[in-house]
Each structure stands twice: as C-alpha cells, then as structure tokens.
Design a protein around this motif. Structure first.
Motif, PDB file in Angstrom:
ATOM      1  N   GLU A  18       0.698   2.956  -9.949  1.00 11.72           N
ATOM      2  CA  GLU A  18       0.295   2.232 -11.149  1.00 11.72           C
ATOM      3  C   GLU A  18       1.193   1.010 -11.264  1.00 11.72           C
ATOM      4  N   LEU A  19       0.588  -0.169 -11.251  1.00 14.44           N
ATOM      5  CA  LEU A  19       1.339  -1.418 -11.310  1.00 14.44           C
ATOM      6  C   LEU A  19       1.342  -1.976 -12.723  1.00 14.44           C
ATOM      7  N   LYS A  20       2.530  -2.336 -13.195  1.00 14.93           N
ATOM      8  CA  LYS A  20       2.661  -2.953 -14.512  1.00 14.93           C
ATOM      9  C   LYS A  20       3.666  -4.087 -14.437  1.00 14.93           C
ATOM     10  N   ASP A  21       3.520  -5.047 -15.360  1.00 13.68           N
ATOM     11  CA  ASP A  21       4.504  -6.118 -15.426  1.00 13.68           C
ATOM     12  C   ASP A  21       5.649  -5.696 -16.337  1.00 13.68           C
ATOM     13  N   GLU A  22       6.615  -6.596 -16.542  1.00 17.21           N
ATOM     14  CA  GLU A  22       7.786  -6.216 -17.340  1.00 17.21           C
ATOM     15  C   GLU A  22       7.452  -5.961 -18.809  1.00 17.21           C
ATOM     16  N   ASN A  23       6.253  -6.370 -19.240  1.00 20.32           N
ATOM     17  CA  ASN A  23       5.796  -6.077 -20.612  1.00 20.32           C
ATOM     18  C   ASN A  23       4.934  -4.827 -20.664  1.00 20.32           C
ATOM     19  N   GLN A  24       4.901  -4.083 -19.571  1.00 27.07           N
ATOM     20  CA  GLN A  24       4.160  -2.839 -19.405  1.00 27.07           C
ATOM     21  C   GLN A  24       2.652  -3.025 -19.498  1.00 27.07           C
ATOM     22  N   LYS A  25       2.179  -4.217 -19.137  1.00 31.48           N
ATOM     23  CA  LYS A  25       0.736  -4.472 -19.070  1.00 31.48           C
ATOM     24  C   LYS A  25       0.282  -4.240 -17.632  1.00 31.48           C
ATOM     25  N   PRO A  26      -0.896  -3.632 -17.446  1.00 29.06           N
ATOM     26  CA  PRO A  26      -1.371  -3.392 -16.079  1.00 29.06           C
ATOM     27  C   PRO A  26      -1.600  -4.693 -15.324  1.00 29.06           C
ATOM     28  N   ILE A  27      -1.319  -4.663 -14.044  1.00 27.74           N
ATOM     29  CA  ILE A  27      -1.564  -5.817 -13.185  1.00 27.74           C
ATOM     30  C   ILE A  27      -2.889  -5.572 -12.476  1.00 27.74           C
ATOM     31  N   ILE A  28      -3.867  -6.390 -12.802  1.00 24.51           N
ATOM     32  CA  ILE A  28      -5.232  -6.231 -12.301  1.00 24.51           C
ATOM     33  C   ILE A  28      -5.410  -7.048 -11.023  1.00 24.51           C
ATOM     34  N   ILE A  56      -5.122   5.292   1.695  1.00 27.11           N
ATOM     35  CA  ILE A  56      -5.170   6.490   2.534  1.00 27.11           C
ATOM     36  C   ILE A  56      -5.026   6.070   3.992  1.00 27.11           C
ATOM     37  N   THR A  57      -4.201   6.811   4.729  1.00 25.72           N
ATOM     38  CA  THR A  57      -4.034   6.560   6.159  1.00 25.72           C
ATOM     39  C   THR A  57      -3.923   7.896   6.896  1.00 25.72           C
ATOM     40  N   THR A  58      -4.307   7.882   8.147  1.00 23.43           N
ATOM     41  CA  THR A  58      -4.168   9.077   8.981  1.00 23.43           C
ATOM     42  C   THR A  58      -2.911   9.001   9.840  1.00 23.43           C
ATOM     43  N   LYS A  59      -2.157   7.920   9.717  1.00 20.25           N
ATOM     44  CA  LYS A  59      -0.965   7.711  10.544  1.00 20.25           C
ATOM     45  C   LYS A  59       0.290   8.285   9.899  1.00 20.25           C
ATOM     46  N   THR A  60       1.242   8.611  10.749  1.00 26.42           N
ATOM     47  CA  THR A  60       2.569   9.020  10.291  1.00 26.42           C
ATOM     48  C   THR A  60       3.584   8.024  10.828  1.00 26.42           C
ATOM     49  N   GLY A  61       4.771   8.020  10.233  1.00 25.62           N
ATOM     50  CA  GLY A  61       5.815   7.111  10.674  1.00 25.62           C
ATOM     51  C   GLY A  61       6.358   6.289   9.532  1.00 25.62           C
ATOM     52  N   SER A  62       7.030   5.202   9.882  1.00 30.90           N
ATOM     53  CA  SER A  62       7.637   4.310   8.892  1.00 30.90           C
ATOM     54  C   SER A  62       6.733   3.101   8.667  1.00 30.90           C
ATOM     55  N   PHE A  63       6.564   2.740   7.409  1.00 28.87           N
ATOM     56  CA  PHE A  63       5.684   1.651   7.039  1.00 28.87           C
ATOM     57  C   PHE A  63       6.326   0.803   5.943  1.00 28.87           C
ATOM     58  N   ILE A  64       5.713  -0.345   5.694  1.00 24.73           N
ATOM     59  CA  ILE A  64       6.092  -1.196   4.570  1.00 24.73           C
ATOM     60  C   ILE A  64       4.881  -1.324   3.666  1.00 24.73           C
ATOM     61  N   LEU A  65       5.069  -1.032   2.400  1.00 23.20           N
ATOM     62  CA  LEU A  65       4.024  -1.208   1.396  1.00 23.20           C
ATOM     63  C   LEU A  65       4.323  -2.519   0.690  1.00 23.20           C
ATOM     64  N   SER A  66       3.405  -3.478   0.813  1.00 25.50           N
ATOM     65  CA  SER A  66       3.596  -4.798   0.232  1.00 25.50           C
ATOM     66  C   SER A  66       2.627  -4.975  -0.931  1.00 25.50           C
ATOM     67  N   VAL A  67       3.171  -5.335  -2.099  1.00 21.45           N
ATOM     68  CA  VAL A  67       2.366  -5.513  -3.305  1.00 21.45           C
ATOM     69  C   VAL A  67       2.561  -6.937  -3.797  1.00 21.45           C
ATOM     70  N   ASN A  68       1.440  -7.649  -4.004  1.00 19.05           N
ATOM     71  CA  ASN A  68       1.570  -8.996  -4.553  1.00 19.05           C
ATOM     72  C   ASN A  68       0.366  -9.348  -5.407  1.00 19.05           C
ATOM     73  N   ILE A  94       6.394  -5.153 -11.534  1.00 16.61           N
ATOM     74  CA  ILE A  94       6.465  -6.381 -10.763  1.00 16.61           C
ATOM     75  C   ILE A  94       6.903  -7.478 -11.718  1.00 16.61           C
ATOM     76  N   ILE A  95       7.864  -8.261 -11.303  1.00 17.25           N
ATOM     77  CA  ILE A  95       8.440  -9.310 -12.140  1.00 17.25           C
ATOM     78  C   ILE A  95       7.600 -10.585 -12.035  1.00 17.25           C
ATOM     79  N   ILE A  96       7.394 -11.221 -13.166  1.00 14.73           N
ATOM     80  CA  ILE A  96       6.686 -12.488 -13.177  1.00 14.73           C
ATOM     81  C   ILE A  96       7.481 -13.498 -12.364  1.00 14.73           C
ATOM     82  N   PHE A  97       6.788 -14.238 -11.507  1.00 15.01           N
ATOM     83  CA  PHE A  97       7.436 -15.204 -10.622  1.00 15.01           C
ATOM     84  C   PHE A  97       8.128 -16.277 -11.447  1.00 15.01           C
ATOM     85  N   SER A  98       9.393 -16.510 -11.152  1.00 13.23           N
ATOM     86  CA  SER A  98      10.175 -17.467 -11.929  1.00 13.23           C
ATOM     87  C   SER A  98      10.506 -18.728 -11.143  1.00 13.23           C
ATOM     88  N   GLY A  99       9.878 -18.895  -9.981  1.00 12.12           N
ATOM     89  CA  GLY A  99      10.153 -20.065  -9.156  1.00 12.12           C
ATOM     90  C   GLY A  99       9.601 -21.344  -9.784  1.00 12.12           C
TER      91      GLY A  99
END
Length: 107
Positions: A18-28, A56-68, A94-99
């Motif tokens: 479940e993804l939410k921003d720092e104000n606890q609003k869902p990220i759609i 869902i994946t059928t693979k095992t091992g080490s992975f990276i989960l990337s959320v943006n 997830i933090i609002i981008f401050s760049g």
C-alpha cells in the motif's frame, strides 16, 4: 478409453503493498517494477485508487523493487525470495520530490 488430465502448477511468490505519501494519502497509478540485480525486468504493476498493488513472480533469488510516481522520489527496496510460495507485504511512504525544476525555453 483412457483420459489423462495434466495440470501444471507454478509456485508463485507475491508482493503486496500500500503506497501513501507523507500526508497518508494513497498514491494512485504509481509504477512498480520488480527487477533482477542485473536490471532485467521480472514483473510490473500499477497502484490502484487506494494505492494498493500486487506483483507475482515464479522466480526466487534477490531482486530490486522499484516504486516511482510523477512528483515523488523513486524508492528502491531489496527483496529476497528464498523459496517458492513466499508472500511479502510492504507498507511505506513515498516522499514528494523536492528537487528544483528548471524550465526549458524553446528557441
């Protein structure tokens, strides 16, 4: 007459979150990508109106989960599936981008 039924079943590993921003609003409509360490994409998904998704994946091992998501900083999480039929649940913000955005002038 003899009938044989062949059913191939796969052991699946599942990630839910479940993804939410720092104000606890869902990220759609956030993009979620599960990648091998080499960068090869294994699976992908998008968050729904409540900020939830499932991969869902059928693979095992080490992975990276990337959320943006547009306007938010990208978050990368290390995920390890040591065996099949593992379920992992994550809940993070997830933090609002401050760049600084620099407008581009057309010539």
């Amino acid at each position: 007459i003899l009938f044989f039924i062949y059913q191939k079943s796969y052991s699946q590993n599942k990630i839910t979150e479940e993804l939410k921003d720092e104000n606890q609003k869902p990220i759609i409509s956030a993009s979620i990508i599960l990648k091998e360490i080499s960068g090869k994409i294994i699976a992908f998904s998008h968050s729904d109106a409540q900020g939830k998704y499932e991969i869902i994946t059928t693979k095992t091992g080490s992975f990276i989960l990337s959320v943006n998501s547009l306007g938010y900083e990208t978050k990368n999480i290390d995920v390890v599936f040591e065996k099949n039929n593992e379920n992992k649940t994550f809940f993070f913000y997830i933090i609002i981008f401050s760049g600084m955005y620099i407008p581009v002038k057309s010539v």
